[in-house]
Each structure stands twice: as C-alpha cells, then as structure tokens.
Design a protein around this motif. Sequence first.
Motif, PDB file in Angstrom:
ATOM      1  N   GLY A 166      38.458  22.875 -34.394  1.00  0.00           N
ATOM      2  CA  GLY A 166      37.471  22.764 -35.450  1.00  0.00           C
ATOM      3  C   GLY A 166      36.915  21.380 -35.693  1.00  0.00           C
ATOM      4  O   GLY A 166      36.089  21.206 -36.590  1.00  0.00           O
ATOM      5  N   ARG A 167      37.314  20.386 -34.918  1.00  0.00           N
ATOM      6  CA  ARG A 167      36.816  19.028 -35.164  1.00  0.00           C
ATOM      7  C   ARG A 167      35.363  18.861 -34.714  1.00  0.00           C
ATOM      8  O   ARG A 167      34.607  18.119 -35.313  1.00  0.00           O
ATOM      9  CB  ARG A 167      37.694  18.012 -34.433  1.00  0.00           C
ATOM     10  N   GLU A 168      34.996  19.516 -33.630  1.00  0.00           N
ATOM     11  CA  GLU A 168      33.633  19.414 -33.101  1.00  0.00           C
ATOM     12  C   GLU A 168      33.135  20.810 -32.759  1.00  0.00           C
ATOM     13  O   GLU A 168      33.919  21.765 -32.612  1.00  0.00           O
ATOM     14  CB  GLU A 168      33.602  18.522 -31.852  1.00  0.00           C
ATOM     15  N   ARG A 169      31.838  20.891 -32.608  1.00  0.00           N
ATOM     16  CA  ARG A 169      31.264  22.159 -32.189  1.00  0.00           C
ATOM     17  C   ARG A 169      31.660  22.472 -30.752  1.00  0.00           C
ATOM     18  O   ARG A 169      31.908  21.563 -29.954  1.00  0.00           O
ATOM     19  CB  ARG A 169      29.743  22.109 -32.277  1.00  0.00           C
ATOM     20  N   PRO A 170      31.723  23.749 -30.375  1.00  0.00           N
ATOM     21  CA  PRO A 170      32.017  24.094 -28.980  1.00  0.00           C
ATOM     22  C   PRO A 170      30.975  23.478 -28.041  1.00  0.00           C
ATOM     23  O   PRO A 170      29.798  23.351 -28.395  1.00  0.00           O
ATOM     24  CB  PRO A 170      31.940  25.621 -28.965  1.00  0.00           C
ATOM     25  N   CYS A 171      31.416  23.099 -26.858  1.00  0.00           N
ATOM     26  CA  CYS A 171      30.527  22.433 -25.897  1.00  0.00           C
ATOM     27  C   CYS A 171      29.625  23.440 -25.190  1.00  0.00           C
ATOM     28  O   CYS A 171      29.669  24.655 -25.456  1.00  0.00           O
ATOM     29  CB  CYS A 171      31.356  21.641 -24.875  1.00  0.00           C
ATOM     30  N   LEU A 172      28.828  22.922 -24.268  1.00  0.00           N
ATOM     31  CA  LEU A 172      27.843  23.744 -23.560  1.00  0.00           C
ATOM     32  C   LEU A 172      28.490  24.892 -22.791  1.00  0.00           C
ATOM     33  O   LEU A 172      27.925  25.986 -22.721  1.00  0.00           O
ATOM     34  CB  LEU A 172      27.049  22.857 -22.585  1.00  0.00           C
ATOM     35  N   ASN A 173      29.687  24.675 -22.225  1.00  0.00           N
ATOM     36  CA  ASN A 173      30.339  25.731 -21.444  1.00  0.00           C
ATOM     37  C   ASN A 173      30.548  26.998 -22.268  1.00  0.00           C
ATOM     38  O   ASN A 173      30.447  28.119 -21.749  1.00  0.00           O
ATOM     39  CB  ASN A 173      31.687  25.235 -20.900  1.00  0.00           C
ATOM     40  N   MET A 180      35.986  30.354 -23.202  1.00  0.00           N
ATOM     41  CA  MET A 180      36.200  31.277 -24.330  1.00  0.00           C
ATOM     42  C   MET A 180      36.076  30.588 -25.686  1.00  0.00           C
ATOM     43  O   MET A 180      36.078  31.263 -26.727  1.00  0.00           O
ATOM     44  CB  MET A 180      37.570  31.948 -24.201  1.00  0.00           C
ATOM     45  N   GLY A 181      35.996  29.252 -25.689  1.00  0.00           N
ATOM     46  CA  GLY A 181      35.828  28.529 -26.949  1.00  0.00           C
ATOM     47  C   GLY A 181      37.122  28.342 -27.706  1.00  0.00           C
ATOM     48  O   GLY A 181      37.187  28.598 -28.929  1.00  0.00           O
TER      49      GLY A 181
END
Length: 617
Positions: A166-173, A180-181
């Motif tokens: 939860g510290r950063e948004r999920p990346c492009l992958n 799977m995030g």
Amino acid sequence: MDLQKTAELRKKANTLPMEPGVYLMRDRRGEIIYVGKAKKLKNRVTSYFRRVERHLPKVYRMVEQVQDFDYIVTDSEFEALVLECSLIKLHSPKYNILLKDDKGYHYVCVTREEYPRIRLALQKGSDDNEYIGPFISSMVVKQTVEEANRAFLLPTCRRRFPEDFGRERPCLNYHIHQCMGVCSGKISRETYREALGEALQFIRTGGAQSVEQLTARMQEAAEALDFERAARYRDRISAIRRITEQQKVIAFPHESLDVVGSVQGEEKIYLSLLVLREGRLRDKKDFSFDCMGEPEEVITEFLLSYYLSAEQAPAEVFLDRDLPDLPLLQQLLREHRGKKLQFTVPQRGESRKLCEMAQNNAAQELARDSNRTGREIAALTELARLLGLPHPPEHIEAFDISNIGGQTIVGGMTVFRQGRPEKRLYKKFTIRGQSAPDDYAAMEQMLTRRLTHYREAAGNGKKDGFEILPDLWLIDGGAGQAAVARRVTEQFGLSIPVFGMVKDDRHRTRAIRAENEEIAIRSNKSAFQLITAIQDETHRYAITFSRKKHGRAGVGSALTQAPGIGPQRASGLLRHFKSMAAVRAAGVEELAAAPGMTRPAAETLYRCLHGEPTAED
C-alpha cells in the motif's frame, strides 16, 4: 622458426604417398601435439611446411613446435576418419579441438522470504535460498524464469513484501496484466504461495504437464462453484499456452532437432548449436575453435567429437554449409550409436531460416571478440555461401555508371570493408572520350583504370586505396556489365570474383547475377540487406558526382557564351568568386581584378550577364 628443420620436414613430407591416412605431429619431447586426417597425405602434410609465414597464428605456432611427424596409411577415407577420432581421444593433443563450450552453470533461484521470488542465479550461493539446477545454458534459465513469472503473474519489481504493501500504486506490470499486484496488499499469502507452487511445477515439468494439472483444478473449482478460482486457473492455462505458441519455432517431422551455424573470424571459427525439442527452442551452446585447417575440417571434427560423446542425439541435424566428409561422418556415427543421425543442409524455407538463426547466434559470439556487429558478420557469411566464395569477403568494391542526357558520363566506386562503408576509399571516375552514352564502354574504361592504378601502386608503393586487391566486385547492372568486368580482370590476369547487382522495375535490389544464372537473395534477409545497402550507396555516390559535374558544366557554359571567355577563364572565375551568383553580382572592376581576366573581357562579360548588348551584337 628453424628454417633448416622446416626444410627437412618439407623434404620428408614430399615422400609421403598420395593416399588417405592420418598424420601425427610431434614436438621436441616426442609428444603428439596434433592429429589430422587427409585424403591425400602428401598434399596435406606438405602444406604445413610451405609458405609458413602465411599460416594463421595458431597454425604457425604449432608448426614452429613440430620436430617430427608420423603417419598411418589407411585403405579409405572412412578408416582415416575413424582412426583420427580414436587417436584424438587417446592422446588429447593440445592443438586439436577440446570440446568445451564457454559457459558455466546457472540456476533458478527461489528466494527465502515471506513472498518468495523466482530469479536467475549465475551460481549457487551459500544462502538459504532454494536452487533448481544446474543448467548449462543461461539463455534457457533466463527464458524459463521470465515465462514462469509472466504466466503466473508473479512480481519482478524490487518492492519488499509485506513491508511495502500500500505504499505506492501498483506498477505498469499490474495494469498490463503481467503481475497479480501483490503490492496492493489484496493478495493473500496462501494465494501467492499457490501461484508460486504452480510456477515451480511449470519449471520442473514443462508446460504440457502444468496445463493438464491446472485444467483438472479448474474443473474441480468450477464444479464446486468457486468461479473466481476457476477463472484464475483459466487465465494461467491461457498464459502457458500463449507462451508455448510464442516459443514454437518450426513444425518439423522429428521430436528432436539440432541446428548448427558457423561464422569464420580471422583466427577462430565460431559455432552455435541450437537444441530444439518438441517444437521449442530448449537450449543454445556456443563454441569457438582455432582454425588449424579449413573451416569445413574444423566443423567436421567438432560434429564428430560432439555426437560421439553426447548422451542423447537428435534424429536430425541441420547444417548451414555442406561438408565434404558428411557421408563418412554419418556412417561413423551410425555405426557408433547404432542408429542413423541425419545431417541436412537446407537451402530454402523455414528450415533455412533456422540455419540463419544459428548462424546469427554464432556471429554474435564473434562480434563479442571483435569490433563488429553480429549482423555484419552474418551478412558476409551468408553472402559467401550464396556466391560460392571460399571465405566471407572482407573488402568489397562496387561500381556504377551515371550520365545525364549523355553530356556528363561518370563512374563511382564504393568500398565496403567487413560489411561497412569505407568512404575514405571511395573513388570517382570521369569517363573520357565518349560523346554518347555507352554503359558497357564506360564500365570497361572505369575498371581498366582502377586495375591500372593497382599495378602502378604495386610498383611505386603508393597507399591510396588502389593498392588493395578486392575480395569481391559487385557491378550495378545485369549480365552485360558483369561480363565486361570479368573480361577486364582476365586481361590483367587477376581472379577477382565478379557479380552483377540486378534491380527490378521499381529500381529496388532483386537478385545477384552470376555468370550463367541469377541468384535469388530476397529470402536471405541479412545478405539481401547488405547487397541493397551496397547498391543504393553506390548509386547515390555515382549520381551525386554526376549531378555536381553536370551543374559545373552548365555554369561554365553560361560564362563561355560571353565573347572572350573560354573554359579556362570560366573555371578561374568560378574558383575566384566561389559561385555563379557572386559572378553576376560583381562589377566590372571586380571582374577585371580576377585572375586571368582583362578589362575588355570583364566589360564584355558584364554586359552579357546583364543582358546589355556587346560589341559583337
């Protein structure tokens, strides 16, 4: 080099019979340092002791150490091949091929953490991580790790879990459905561990078995009405099948196939062996060997050593070139292994593309050891094969004739060294004594002058590019232009390979013209691109020179229309004022001050350029 000892060995070699056999080179301690096979012992062995200074460095060093040699006459070439193989195994001579590729071992690493990762490891560490392997090929490990992570949506980023939840948004992958995030914190540890276990099962057993197991689990989940879980299995099955399709290289009639490609460097020959199993590329092995003989001999020795000792051999091996001892090689391997091993040299289609793929991989290995690109090396190697040249041409000269309206006839010569344009060696030719266009006569004049410069350079030691004898001539045009070039080389007593470059109706490269046939090149991508680049560059160079010369002639004629201004004065004016616009802008005093001009001539020219009547009007 002991010249006296070399003379003695040459004298001894001249007494050998013209029969097949095996020869053994020995050093001063009597140890065997090289074992070779010959169709005709006398011819092969004497070649080592003639023109020693022309040998490749490795051959020179071997000959330098030879103090004596023995030989064994056999009844056939096949017997010589068998004997050579057994003697190499027995003595392991230092100058024969020692069958080792240039790789270490590689592993699939599974990290020990709450959310384990699958990574490639170049060596087995002393940590607590789990290691699967070893594998010989780093390419296979890298490819397997990428496939597993992609198919099962495992993270490949540097974030740490669960610390970074939860510290950063999920990346492009995550957004392109390749992860799977986990970083979102919404994936449970149990769900992640399940996906990891399936990925490891995929790595250990392969795609087919993983699909079977996942299909069974998907059906169980669907019957239990757990549709969310069933959808996950469905997506993983689709990913595995998609990867499998991407890895399918060619449909061939055997379950197993090896493909061997080769390129020749200055001192070494580089080989790349592609291992295909069940329609997929499973492995790649790279080898490099010193050239102790002709490239075909080195490749034959490699194939013999490799497949005699291989635990498993494929049903068929594709080669990128023909080998003179191929029937003997197949016979020996069949007798040794108890089953046929078919060697094939594909000429076209998908099979040939596989050979080119292996050749390109070998070229990349050579490129690592030299200041060249793999594409250039592969193109020259493929071009040599298509044209039947003994070696890849390092110095290529290409010629084209250009004329504008029959008034300005010129020729251009471009030079490509090791597949790259060498612009400092380009040459321009102004065709003399022609009042009307005649491409054949112009080409003959240009090539005759080029070889005349070669002879003169050999006599006076001048270094201007003309002193180099090319490995290949490429002539822009068809059979007629190429025939003219061959006639010129014969007149000078030189054996330069000559081929024409043929264009289609749209002025694009179509084929290579040999003496009695056209050689199609469009199916050979690397060679086609090289020939196209050479033809386009030569045409550009010739027509640029033609336009420039024609422009100068047009400007000069505008000046010479003035009474009292001849070609010499016109040329002097252009050199002085730099352009025709500057000549027009000059006053009478400025024109008169130009070199070679007089005031009357300046006044006449000024009136002529500005439309005023002259004394002769």
